[in-house]
Design a protein around this motif. Structure first.
Motif, PDB file in Angstrom:
ATOM      1  N   LEU A  35     -28.282 -28.286  52.838  1.00 13.87           N
ATOM      2  CA  LEU A  35     -27.329 -28.739  51.824  1.00 13.87           C
ATOM      3  C   LEU A  35     -26.628 -30.018  52.271  1.00 13.87           C
ATOM      4  O   LEU A  35     -26.522 -30.993  51.507  1.00 13.87           O
ATOM      5  CB  LEU A  35     -26.295 -27.639  51.564  1.00 13.87           C
ATOM      6  N   ASP A  36     -26.177 -30.025  53.508  1.00 14.70           N
ATOM      7  CA  ASP A  36     -25.432 -31.176  54.009  1.00 14.70           C
ATOM      8  C   ASP A  36     -26.334 -32.398  54.150  1.00 14.70           C
ATOM      9  O   ASP A  36     -25.935 -33.514  53.812  1.00 14.70           O
ATOM     10  CB  ASP A  36     -24.801 -30.827  55.358  1.00 14.70           C
ATOM     11  N   TRP A  37     -27.558 -32.184  54.641  1.00 20.65           N
ATOM     12  CA  TRP A  37     -28.487 -33.313  54.789  1.00 20.65           C
ATOM     13  C   TRP A  37     -28.816 -33.938  53.437  1.00 20.65           C
ATOM     14  O   TRP A  37     -28.853 -35.160  53.307  1.00 20.65           O
ATOM     15  CB  TRP A  37     -29.768 -32.858  55.478  1.00 20.65           C
ATOM     16  N   GLN A 425     -27.767 -27.643  39.939  1.00 20.99           N
ATOM     17  CA  GLN A 425     -29.132 -27.125  40.095  1.00 20.99           C
ATOM     18  C   GLN A 425     -29.601 -27.255  41.539  1.00 20.99           C
ATOM     19  O   GLN A 425     -30.211 -26.340  42.103  1.00 20.99           O
ATOM     20  CB  GLN A 425     -30.080 -27.881  39.166  1.00 20.99           C
ATOM     21  N   LEU A 426     -29.312 -28.395  42.125  1.00 26.06           N
ATOM     22  CA  LEU A 426     -29.725 -28.637  43.504  1.00 26.06           C
ATOM     23  C   LEU A 426     -28.959 -27.739  44.467  1.00 26.06           C
ATOM     24  O   LEU A 426     -29.542 -27.185  45.415  1.00 26.06           O
ATOM     25  CB  LEU A 426     -29.494 -30.112  43.838  1.00 26.06           C
ATOM     26  N   CYS A 430     -30.557 -24.863  47.025  1.00 24.16           N
ATOM     27  CA  CYS A 430     -30.302 -24.783  48.465  1.00 24.16           C
ATOM     28  C   CYS A 430     -29.833 -23.388  48.863  1.00 24.16           C
ATOM     29  O   CYS A 430     -30.237 -22.863  49.906  1.00 24.16           O
ATOM     30  CB  CYS A 430     -29.258 -25.821  48.870  1.00 24.16           C
ATOM     31  N   ARG A 431     -28.999 -22.790  48.028  1.00 25.39           N
ATOM     32  CA  ARG A 431     -28.492 -21.453  48.340  1.00 25.39           C
ATOM     33  C   ARG A 431     -29.612 -20.418  48.412  1.00 25.39           C
ATOM     34  O   ARG A 431     -29.529 -19.455  49.177  1.00 25.39           O
ATOM     35  CB  ARG A 431     -27.466 -21.026  47.298  1.00 25.39           C
ATOM     36  N   SER A 432     -30.654 -20.606  47.631  1.00 26.25           N
ATOM     37  CA  SER A 432     -31.763 -19.638  47.608  1.00 26.25           C
ATOM     38  C   SER A 432     -33.066 -20.295  48.044  1.00 26.25           C
ATOM     39  O   SER A 432     -34.136 -19.938  47.566  1.00 26.25           O
ATOM     40  CB  SER A 432     -31.908 -19.041  46.210  1.00 26.25           C
ATOM     41  N   LEU A 445     -35.543 -32.273  42.539  1.00 24.59           N
ATOM     42  CA  LEU A 445     -34.181 -32.228  41.977  1.00 24.59           C
ATOM     43  C   LEU A 445     -33.287 -33.328  42.528  1.00 24.59           C
ATOM     44  O   LEU A 445     -32.220 -33.588  41.980  1.00 24.59           O
ATOM     45  CB  LEU A 445     -33.546 -30.864  42.253  1.00 24.59           C
ATOM     46  N   THR A 446     -33.705 -33.977  43.610  1.00 23.15           N
ATOM     47  CA  THR A 446     -32.868 -35.029  44.186  1.00 23.15           C
ATOM     48  C   THR A 446     -33.048 -36.362  43.473  1.00 23.15           C
ATOM     49  O   THR A 446     -32.259 -37.286  43.677  1.00 23.15           O
ATOM     50  CB  THR A 446     -33.183 -35.252  45.664  1.00 23.15           C
ATOM     51  N   THR A 447     -34.097 -36.497  42.689  1.00 21.82           N
ATOM     52  CA  THR A 447     -34.383 -37.789  42.050  1.00 21.82           C
ATOM     53  C   THR A 447     -33.620 -37.888  40.724  1.00 21.82           C
ATOM     54  O   THR A 447     -33.322 -36.867  40.086  1.00 21.82           O
ATOM     55  CB  THR A 447     -35.881 -37.953  41.777  1.00 21.82           C
TER      56      THR A 447
END
Length: 450
Positions: A35-37, A425-426, A430-432, A445-447
């Protein structure tokens, strides 16, 4: 059976790690690192150094299908790993680990996610590979001890190469013998010097470590040969780059079995060694309602090693601010948001009121406590003196609280770039993350959305 050498031992640990071996704390911490990265990478996506690296790799013909975090470009996998590694370290806002004495996630996560996406592997596969690389870094850091860092090497660049190779090797299914060769090929490529701090080359360290580690594992998978004990050989990595050589420390299991739960996350977008001074100054500022106009002098009492890393007295650029104890103290006392990347600009470095406050700061290298800690003393115009100590090097035990803090940081960095819906959503992905069938869905999802 012949006893394993230290390189072979670490290779065996990395190649044999299974998802089922991860403790709940290790899995939670790995997802927090993810998540942090992602947050700091997305926040760094438009930095000049990222544009330069993408242009360079594109001009070299290294386009392909691999995703660049937060951007629309597609590059060949090694090029994407390089850019993603540098991007994650561009703001110097990424996590830290005391065993490694560097930033553990930025060399490893681009490989764990990028190669897993390339191979269409699961989130569980990617997280397992990440932990394999992370633990390898921490054990190599313990092997070399503090002297490696003290000599001027940047462990994110050097030790990070071993972590990236271990992560890639785990995804490629390397057995102990070939993982040993991967670590050998990693060690002979490992490079990076602290004299580069405050320049584009510091983030480049993370990208090159990721790229070199990926290459090392892929070569080993093809049968490429390397030194069989790169870490322990008389002319190998540890003995040539450090006076420390502690095999017992490298092999010792930390409390709980994994190093990753002791990750330290950053909540100020600057060199980690400025953070204890920042927190102590904020405590005094709030407790005594101090304003910059009240301050006659500021004393920072820190470990001597701090000035080798963040000792720029008069920073001229936004990037240099991040490595200036003097200016970071001024920002903290003035109430400037040290978590916002917009703070670190050339204009801020030249702001007259901050320069005047910065010039009242004196750094003393007489702190005898933990190297990550600091004591600050404020002398006010009315003669009052106030002091406080702080140490940001103490890992947080409450991982639920850490989730909450990291989610706040994540939203603050990602919402302005991806919007609220895509951010949530992102975050949920990350949580799952261990349940994702194909980790490329998370990277997508990062784009920017269409």
């Amino acid at each position: 059976m012949t006893a394993m050498n230290i390189t072979e031992d670490l290779a065996h640990r990395a190649s044999g790690l299974r998802f089922e071996d991860l403790t709940p704390a290790a899995l939670t911490a790995a997802k927090q690192c993810l998540l942090d990265w992602l947050a700091v990478s997305i926040a760094g996506r438009d930095e000049e150094l990222v544009r330069i690296l993408i242009d360079e790799r594109t001009d070299a013909g290294l386009t392909g299908a691999a995703m660049v975090v937060g951007r629309s470009e597609r590059l060949a996998l090694p090029a994407a790993v390089l850019v993603n590694g540098a991007m994650g370290h561009a703001l110097d806002y990424d996590d830290v680990h005391k065993s490694m004495r560097g930033h553990p996630s930025v060399p490893v996560m681009p490989v764990a996610l990028g190669l897993a996406a390339h191979l269409h592997l699961s989130g569980a596969d990617a997280l397992t590979a990440f932990v394999a690389g992370f633990e390898t870094e921490c054990r190599v850091g313990a092997l070399c001890g503090h002297d490696h860092y003290a000599r001027g090497f940047h462990p994110t660049a050097t030790i990070g190469t071993f972590g990236a190779a271990a992560a890639a090797g785990r995804l490629l299914g390397l057995d102990t013998a070939r993982m040993t060769l991967a670590l050998g090929a990693a060690g002979t490529q490992a490079a990076g010097l602290k004299s580069s701090f405050g320049t584009h080359c510091k983030p480049l360290h993370a990208g090159r470590a990721a790229e070199a580690g990926l290459l090392a594992a892929r070569l080993a998978a093809r049968g490429f040969t390397a030194q069989a004990d790169m870490l322990g050989d008389e002319q190998g990595f540890a003995r040539t780059q450090s006076s420390g050589f502690d095999v017992a420390a490298a092999q010792a299991d930390p409390v709980g079995g994994f190093h990753v739960p002791r990750t330290l996350f950053k909540y100020h977008a600057a060199c980690f060694l400025t953070h204890s001074s920042i927190e102590a100054l904020k405590t005094l500022r709030d407790l005594h309602r101090v304003t910059p106009a009240d301050v006659r002098a500021v004393e920072l009492h820190v470990n001597p090693g701090h000035l080798k890393i963040c000792g720029i007295e008069a920073p001229r650029t936004g990037l240099e601010i991040k490595f200036s104890l003097h200016m970071m103290a001024a920002l903290a006392l003035a109430g400037v948001d040290t978590a916002s990347e917009s703070t670190y600009s050339d204009q801020m470095a030249a702001r007259a009121d901050l320069v005047a406050l910065r010039n009242r700061v004196t750094v003393y290298t007489d702190w005898a406590g933990e190297a990550s800690g600091a004591e600050v003393v404020l002398t006010l115009l009315d003669g009052q003196r106030h002091s406080a100590q702080f140490d940001v090097g103490v890992p947080m035990q409450d991982l639920d609280l850490q989730w909450s803090m990291l989610e706040t940081k994540f939203r603050s960095l990602v919402v302005p770039r991806l919007g609220h819906e895509r951010t949530e959503q992102l975050l949920a992905a990350c949580r799952s993350a261990e349940h994702l069938k194909d980790v490329s869905a998370l990277l997508a999802l990062t784009t920017p959305s269409a």
